[in-house]
Motif scaffolding. Sequence first.
Motif, PDB file in Angstrom:
ATOM      1  N   ALA A  57       2.444  -8.679  -9.633  1.00  0.00           N
ATOM      2  CA  ALA A  57       3.573  -7.880  -9.170  1.00  0.00           C
ATOM      3  C   ALA A  57       4.969  -8.043  -9.863  1.00  0.00           C
ATOM      4  N   ALA A  58       5.146  -9.288 -10.348  1.00  0.00           N
ATOM      5  CA  ALA A  58       6.175  -9.760 -11.007  1.00  0.00           C
ATOM      6  C   ALA A  58       6.480  -8.877 -12.335  1.00  0.00           C
ATOM      7  N   THR A  59       5.223  -8.581 -12.872  1.00  0.00           N
ATOM      8  CA  THR A  59       5.269  -7.656 -14.094  1.00  0.00           C
ATOM      9  C   THR A  59       5.696  -6.304 -13.895  1.00  0.00           C
ATOM     10  N   GLY A  60       5.769  -5.826 -12.724  1.00  0.00           N
ATOM     11  CA  GLY A  60       6.028  -4.386 -12.467  1.00  0.00           C
ATOM     12  C   GLY A  60       5.297  -3.441 -12.882  1.00  0.00           C
ATOM     13  N   ASP A  61       4.143  -3.670 -13.180  1.00  0.00           N
ATOM     14  CA  ASP A  61       2.852  -2.766 -13.556  1.00  0.00           C
ATOM     15  C   ASP A  61       2.311  -2.262 -12.429  1.00  0.00           C
ATOM     16  N   ALA A  62       2.390  -0.996 -11.897  1.00  0.00           N
ATOM     17  CA  ALA A  62       1.833  -0.517 -10.674  1.00  0.00           C
ATOM     18  C   ALA A  62       0.329  -0.529 -11.085  1.00  0.00           C
TER      19      ALA A  62
ATOM     20  N   VAL B 243       7.540  -4.661  -3.792  1.00  0.00           N
ATOM     21  CA  VAL B 243       6.144  -5.079  -3.929  1.00  0.00           C
ATOM     22  C   VAL B 243       6.065  -6.527  -4.320  1.00  0.00           C
ATOM     23  N   THR B 244       7.171  -7.041  -5.259  1.00  0.00           N
ATOM     24  CA  THR B 244       7.249  -8.502  -5.601  1.00  0.00           C
ATOM     25  C   THR B 244       7.487  -9.268  -4.349  1.00  0.00           C
ATOM     26  N   ALA B 245       8.409  -8.633  -3.705  1.00  0.00           N
ATOM     27  CA  ALA B 245       8.787  -9.499  -2.480  1.00  0.00           C
ATOM     28  C   ALA B 245       7.485  -9.767  -1.566  1.00  0.00           C
TER      29      ALA B 245
ATOM     30  N   LYS C 134       0.860  -1.033   0.100  1.00  0.00           N
ATOM     31  CA  LYS C 134       0.042  -0.050   0.076  1.00  0.00           C
ATOM     32  C   LYS C 134       0.864   1.274   0.061  1.00  0.00           C
ATOM     33  N   ALA C 135       1.964   1.277   0.702  1.00  0.00           N
ATOM     34  CA  ALA C 135       2.917   2.498   0.913  1.00  0.00           C
ATOM     35  C   ALA C 135       3.486   2.742  -0.587  1.00  0.00           C
ATOM     36  N   SER C 136       3.834   1.550  -1.101  1.00  0.00           N
ATOM     37  CA  SER C 136       4.562   1.524  -2.455  1.00  0.00           C
ATOM     38  C   SER C 136       3.419   2.233  -3.399  1.00  0.00           C
TER      39      SER C 136
END
Length: 155
Positions: free
Chosen positions: A125-130, A62-64, A50-52
């Motif tokens: 999350a692994a895609t990195g698409d916020a 986020v992925t972690a 959420k913070a990210s």
Amino acid sequence: MKYINARFTVGVLAVALSGVALAADVKPADQIKIRQAGYSFMSWNMGKIKASLEGSFDAKQVTASANVIAAIANSGMGALYGPGTDKDIGDVHTNVKPEFFEKMPEVGKLAGNFVAAADNLAKVAATGDAVAVKAAFGDVGKSCKACHDQFRAKD
């Protein structure tokens, strides 16, 4: 589609029931403490996501965090709802409502929805698409809320 849903429900219940055998040697008070620790760790990781999303997006963090949430969701925590864990034990408090233990098919459905949402969050999350993470994160939150609304007593 009904066949797939039935198989999925049976699978979720089978995993939950198999976990009961693994938790059989764990005292009820310890089961409550362990499951609360798992939920607290998930909550902490939800907070980091959420913070990210609200600040500077950190795809790696986020992925972690999403992977942690998915791992806990898939860990068989249902086994920690064994006999005697439906009420406070000494100074160990639980917020689970008694209805949780009486409505296992509904619990299984909600648990399955949570696992699916958590798995999807980790994948997205692994895609990195916020933007996609925000939507998947919302789905996880909704799945948590659905269970809390029905089966968690207010503090």
